[in-house]
Design an enzyme around this catalytic site. Structure first.
Site, PDB file in Angstrom:
ATOM      1  N   GLN A   1     -12.851  16.015  55.602  1.00 51.70           N
ATOM      2  CA  GLN A   1     -12.973  17.473  55.156  1.00 51.70           C
ATOM      3  C   GLN A   1     -12.546  18.099  56.664  1.00 51.70           C
ATOM      4  O   GLN A   1     -11.955  19.136  56.540  1.00 51.70           O
ATOM      5  CB  GLN A   1     -14.443  17.446  54.873  1.00 51.70           C
ATOM      6  CG  GLN A   1     -14.872  19.063  54.712  1.00 51.70           C
ATOM      7  CD  GLN A   1     -14.063  19.674  53.515  1.00 51.70           C
ATOM      8  OE1 GLN A   1     -13.273  18.793  52.633  1.00 51.70           O
ATOM      9  NE2 GLN A   1     -14.034  21.065  53.623  1.00 51.70           N
TER      10      GLN A   1
ATOM     11  N   GLU B   1     -21.784  24.343  37.940  1.00 54.81           N
ATOM     12  CA  GLU B   1     -21.991  25.308  39.050  1.00 54.81           C
ATOM     13  C   GLU B   1     -21.025  25.192  40.251  1.00 54.81           C
ATOM     14  O   GLU B   1     -20.879  23.900  40.521  1.00 54.81           O
ATOM     15  CB  GLU B   1     -23.283  25.638  39.854  1.00 54.81           C
ATOM     16  CG  GLU B   1     -24.337  25.716  38.790  1.00 54.81           C
ATOM     17  CD  GLU B   1     -24.498  27.249  38.536  1.00 54.81           C
ATOM     18  OE1 GLU B   1     -23.885  28.175  39.017  1.00 54.81           O
ATOM     19  OE2 GLU B   1     -25.070  27.802  37.525  1.00 54.81           O
TER      20      GLU B   1
ATOM     21  N   GLU C   1     -11.022  27.886  48.788  1.00 51.07           N
ATOM     22  CA  GLU C   1     -12.303  27.546  49.266  1.00 51.07           C
ATOM     23  C   GLU C   1     -12.273  26.416  50.484  1.00 51.07           C
ATOM     24  O   GLU C   1     -11.939  25.250  50.210  1.00 51.07           O
ATOM     25  CB  GLU C   1     -13.191  27.163  48.231  1.00 51.07           C
ATOM     26  CG  GLU C   1     -14.634  26.896  48.649  1.00 51.07           C
ATOM     27  CD  GLU C   1     -15.724  26.118  47.718  1.00 51.07           C
ATOM     28  OE1 GLU C   1     -15.118  25.106  47.181  1.00 51.07           O
ATOM     29  OE2 GLU C   1     -16.952  26.744  47.691  1.00 51.07           O
TER      30      GLU C   1
ATOM     31  N   CYS D   1     -21.892  26.998  49.191  1.00 54.53           N
ATOM     32  CA  CYS D   1     -21.136  27.420  48.115  1.00 54.53           C
ATOM     33  C   CYS D   1     -21.252  28.929  48.205  1.00 54.53           C
ATOM     34  O   CYS D   1     -20.311  29.702  47.714  1.00 54.53           O
ATOM     35  CB  CYS D   1     -21.605  27.015  46.563  1.00 54.53           C
ATOM     36  SG  CYS D   1     -23.280  27.708  46.484  1.00 54.53           S
TER      37      CYS D   1
ATOM     38  N   LYS E   1     -27.475  11.463  39.486  1.00 55.95           N
ATOM     39  CA  LYS E   1     -26.169  10.894  40.420  1.00 55.95           C
ATOM     40  C   LYS E   1     -26.024  11.839  41.543  1.00 55.95           C
ATOM     41  O   LYS E   1     -25.293  12.612  41.386  1.00 55.95           O
ATOM     42  CB  LYS E   1     -24.972  10.688  39.516  1.00 55.95           C
ATOM     43  CG  LYS E   1     -23.971   9.487  39.976  1.00 55.95           C
ATOM     44  CD  LYS E   1     -23.530   9.619  41.457  1.00 55.95           C
ATOM     45  CE  LYS E   1     -22.412  10.520  41.502  1.00 55.95           C
ATOM     46  NZ  LYS E   1     -22.085  10.538  43.184  1.00 55.95           N
TER      47      LYS E   1
HETATM   48  P1  NAP Z   1     -17.355  17.532  44.438  1.00 59.27           P
HETATM   49  O1  NAP Z   1     -16.742  16.500  45.177  1.00 59.27           O
HETATM   50  O2  NAP Z   1     -17.166  18.090  43.362  1.00 59.27           O
HETATM   51  O3  NAP Z   1     -18.743  16.567  43.986  1.00 59.27           O
HETATM   52  C1  NAP Z   1     -19.926  16.976  43.433  1.00 59.27           C
HETATM   53  C2  NAP Z   1     -20.520  15.779  42.402  1.00 59.27           C
HETATM   54  O4  NAP Z   1     -19.596  15.276  41.561  1.00 59.27           O
HETATM   55  C3  NAP Z   1     -20.782  14.444  43.391  1.00 59.27           C
HETATM   56  O5  NAP Z   1     -22.049  14.149  43.130  1.00 59.27           O
HETATM   57  C4  NAP Z   1     -19.637  13.711  43.394  1.00 59.27           C
HETATM   58  O6  NAP Z   1     -19.921  12.573  43.644  1.00 59.27           O
HETATM   59  C5  NAP Z   1     -19.443  13.924  41.684  1.00 59.27           C
HETATM   60  N1  NAP Z   1     -18.009  13.690  41.207  1.00 59.27           N
HETATM   61  C6  NAP Z   1     -17.054  13.556  41.874  1.00 59.27           C
HETATM   62  N2  NAP Z   1     -15.905  13.114  41.093  1.00 59.27           N
HETATM   63  C7  NAP Z   1     -16.647  13.059  39.995  1.00 59.27           C
HETATM   64  C8  NAP Z   1     -15.915  12.653  38.612  1.00 59.27           C
HETATM   65  N3  NAP Z   1     -14.582  12.225  38.372  1.00 59.27           N
HETATM   66  N4  NAP Z   1     -16.685  12.624  37.565  1.00 59.27           N
HETATM   67  C9  NAP Z   1     -18.095  12.779  37.775  1.00 59.27           C
HETATM   68  N5  NAP Z   1     -18.698  13.195  38.933  1.00 59.27           N
HETATM   69  C10 NAP Z   1     -17.704  13.278  39.964  1.00 59.27           C
HETATM   70  O7  NAP Z   1     -18.385  18.590  45.266  1.00 59.27           O
HETATM   71  P2  NAP Z   1     -19.049  18.414  46.834  1.00 59.27           P
HETATM   72  O8  NAP Z   1     -17.874  18.297  47.825  1.00 59.27           O
HETATM   73  O9  NAP Z   1     -19.925  17.449  46.639  1.00 59.27           O
HETATM   74  O10 NAP Z   1     -19.519  19.795  47.010  1.00 59.27           O
HETATM   75  C11 NAP Z   1     -19.049  20.891  47.555  1.00 59.27           C
HETATM   76  C12 NAP Z   1     -18.711  21.721  46.442  1.00 59.27           C
HETATM   77  O11 NAP Z   1     -19.868  22.117  45.479  1.00 59.27           O
HETATM   78  C13 NAP Z   1     -18.029  23.047  46.673  1.00 59.27           C
HETATM   79  O12 NAP Z   1     -16.841  23.309  45.989  1.00 59.27           O
HETATM   80  C14 NAP Z   1     -19.132  24.052  46.494  1.00 59.27           C
HETATM   81  O13 NAP Z   1     -18.619  25.411  46.554  1.00 59.27           O
HETATM   82  C15 NAP Z   1     -19.790  23.484  45.334  1.00 59.27           C
HETATM   83  N6  NAP Z   1     -21.270  23.919  45.423  1.00 59.27           N
HETATM   84  C16 NAP Z   1     -21.446  25.020  44.565  1.00 59.27           C
HETATM   85  C17 NAP Z   1     -22.772  25.544  44.227  1.00 59.27           C
HETATM   86  C18 NAP Z   1     -23.032  26.488  43.261  1.00 59.27           C
HETATM   87  O14 NAP Z   1     -24.201  26.788  42.931  1.00 59.27           O
HETATM   88  N7  NAP Z   1     -21.951  27.186  42.704  1.00 59.27           N
HETATM   89  C19 NAP Z   1     -23.851  25.102  45.114  1.00 59.27           C
HETATM   90  C20 NAP Z   1     -23.498  24.015  45.987  1.00 59.27           C
HETATM   91  C21 NAP Z   1     -22.052  23.565  46.227  1.00 59.27           C
HETATM   92  P3  NAP Z   1     -19.094  11.868  45.099  1.00 59.27           P
HETATM   93  O15 NAP Z   1     -20.028  12.645  46.020  1.00 59.27           O
HETATM   94  O16 NAP Z   1     -19.815  10.598  44.952  1.00 59.27           O
HETATM   95  O17 NAP Z   1     -17.828  12.004  44.882  1.00 59.27           O
END
Ligand code: NAP
Length: 496
Positions: free
Chosen positions: A331, A250, A385, A284, A175
């Site tokens: 954002q 992560e 963040e 990230c 997904k």
């Molecule tokens: P996000 O909003 O947390 O979403 C991540 C994934 O989870 C997306 O596919 C999202 O789908 C899905 N999701 C959202 N709500 C959910 C729920 N209630 N149940 C199940 N899945 C759900 O993060 P993002 O904005 O896409 O990415 C940015 C974040 O990722 C930042 O905090 C960044 O630091 C972190 N990140 C961490 C790493 C690492 O390796 N530590 C690497 C890259 C990014 P939708 O997009 O459809 O909402």
């Protein structure tokens, strides 16, 4: 333009049960719709998980070198399509082209590396304490892996998760973020072209709160692999805990660069620019804190601001642009509100601090590269963040102060120190609490042959990439074989 409510399930593009769609738009010009994609629901998840579950026995029984070969072929397909995929990524999530190519390159490197794992040891043998007993332990796949991925590395992150899972013999329900469904569709089409059998990889698009949430609850999923924000990860971990489901998370970061008074300031400034504004600060590993020794703070600040004034913000498809758009308007507003609150709480605006509205930025989500000074570690802007082109400068007295502040957030992903002293460099490696520590290098720049992930609220102990990339989706099975012809029972721990 992709145009349809379809998911890739059991090797076919199936109409979603919901028959609803959502749009993907270009963040550099939000009037440009890039495609319509399935807004799937729980019934679609159930079909995808059933398909992955049905495909598991045959895939697990496929010899590991044959599984590895398919991943190597995927690498070749990525090489052949690198430019097209990079351009599609750049349009869909706003990464400048040179970085989008790097994102695809990371997947290419991962395919070359992990493909060979099909022929590497999958365990080890040891001597038994009992005579004529053979002992070995080997990794076995867990089954169906549910993958939830963010939009900021829409090719590299699925590759980090998927290639090790597949070579280890697992099947996948993927997904992707609702911001990057087009890139995900292209990626899955390439996997099919590489020879991944029907049902081994399934794609369901839609919203995290709907289809992502349903995947976390799906009963036959053996492990959830999530990359995204700490807030979402925490909710997913809670729900997995109630089901006793394995979960690998992560999550977010609040990374920092320490610049000590013996640092090469030119190098440190270049590192700060790349770490803070690369991928528009939406990595990230982005450095949203610059922790600078008071003896060099003024000089560092002046050089940094001079370099920032030369950054070109604009359309990511223009090769002369350094900083692209942020992912969406929500954002953009959130970044701006962090900056405004930072100023209200006493920070000084050194540059930027504005949403760019005139041409050529009028139709997109552009924010000026921003630096705030006079920031102390208690402020929200030093702790949250921000995930945008914003960084802060914090002045410190000495090395101990630097380490204390660098470690002083809930996150532990990437920390860097600039110094010419070997002693301070190695002490920093010992004392900095993060999964990635750099010396005289930016906070972004991980290589796939080392583990990637963070400590504290950035991760839950797993790592991606590196030699143990399949840890999260394999179990250890320990095996004991009695090959003696004697009928005597010899017990472990008792008869020796
Ligand atoms: P996000 O909003 O947390 O979403 C991540 C994934 O989870 C997306 O596919 C999202 O789908 C899905 N999701 C959202 N709500 C959910 C729920 N209630 N149940 C199940 N899945 C759900 O993060 P993002 O904005 O896409 O990415 C940015 C974040 O990722 C930042 O905090 C960044 O630091 C972190 N990140 C961490 C790493 C690492 O390796 N530590 C690497 C890259 C990014 P939708 O997009 O459809 O909402």
């Amino acid at each position: 333009m992709h145009n349809g409510a379809t998911n890739y399930i059991a090797g076919k593009w199936l109409q979603s049960v919901t028959n609803e769609t959502f749009t993907s738009v270009n963040p550099a010009d939000t009037s440009q719709v890039l495609g319509l994609f399935a807004r799937s629901g729980a019934a679609d998840v159930a079909l995808a998980v059933d398909a992955a579950n049905a495909a598991f026995p045959a895939w697990r029984a496929t010899p590991p070198p044959a599984r590895g070969k398919i991943i190597n072929r995927m690498g070749e397909i990525l090489v052949a399509n690198k430019e097209d995929l990079a351009r599609q990524m750049s349009r869909e999530m706003g990464k400048v082209l040179v970085e989008a190519r790097g994102d695809v390159q990371e997947a290419i490197d991962m395919a070359a590396y992990i493909g060979t794992f099909g022929r590497l040891p999958d365990g080890y043998t040891v001597g038994s304490e009992r005579p004529e007993v053979a002992c070995f332990a080997r990794r076995v796949p867990v089954g169906v892996v549910g993958m939830l991925t963010p939009w900021n590395f829409p090719v590299a992150i699925p590759a980090w998760k998927m290639f090790p899972a597949l070579v280890a013999g697992n099947t996948v329900v993927f997904k992707p973020s609702e911001e990057t469904p087009g890139v995900a569709v292209a990626f899955v089409q390439m996997l099919a072209q590489a020879g991944v059998p029907e049902g081994v990889v399934n794609l369901i698009t839609g919203l995290g709160s709907e289809v992502g949430s349903a995947l976390v609850e799906a009963p036959q999923v053996a492990v959830i692999s999530f990359t995204g924000s700490t807030n979402t990860g925490r909710k997913i971990m809670e729900r997995c805990a109630t089901q006793l489901r394995r979960v690998s998370c992560e999550m977010g970061g609040k990374n920092a660069i320490i610049v000590l008074d013996d640092a090469d300031l030119d190098l440190a400034v270049k590192g700060a620019i790349w770490s803070a504004f690369g991928t528009t600060g939406q990595r990230c590993t982005a450095a949203s804190r610059l922790i600078v020794h008071r003896n060099v703070r003024q000089e560092f600040e002046q050089r940094l601001l001079r370099e920032i004034s030369e950054l070109v913000v604009g359309s990511p498809s223009d090769e002369s642009v350094d900083v692209g758009p942020v992912i969406n308007r929500r954002q953009l507003e959130q970044i701006h509100s962090y900056v405004k609150r930072g100023i209200e709480s006493g920070a000084t605006l050194l540059c930027g601090g504005t949403i760019l509205t005139g041409l050529p930025h009028a139709n997109g989500c552009f924010y000026a590269p921003t630096v705030l000074g006079s920031v102390d570690n208690e402020m929200e802007i030093a702790q949250a963040e921000i995930f945008g082109p914003v960084t802060v400068i914090m002045e410190i007295e000495d090395f101990d102060d630097a380490v204390r502040i660098a470690n002083g957030t809930q996150y532990g992903l990437s920390l860097s120190v600039y110094t010419r002293s070997n002693s301070r460099a190695f002490k920093a490696i010992d004392l900095l609490d993060a999964g990635l520590v750099y010396v005289n290098l930016p906070t972004s720049g991980a290589e796939i042959q080392l583990p990637f992930g963070g400590t504290r609220n950035t991760g839950n102990g797993h790592r991606e990439a590196g030699f143990d990339a399949a840890d999260y989706c394999t179990e250890w099975k320990s095996c004991y074989i009695n090959y003696s012809e004697s009928s005597d029972l010899v017990r472990a721990q008792i008869d020796v």
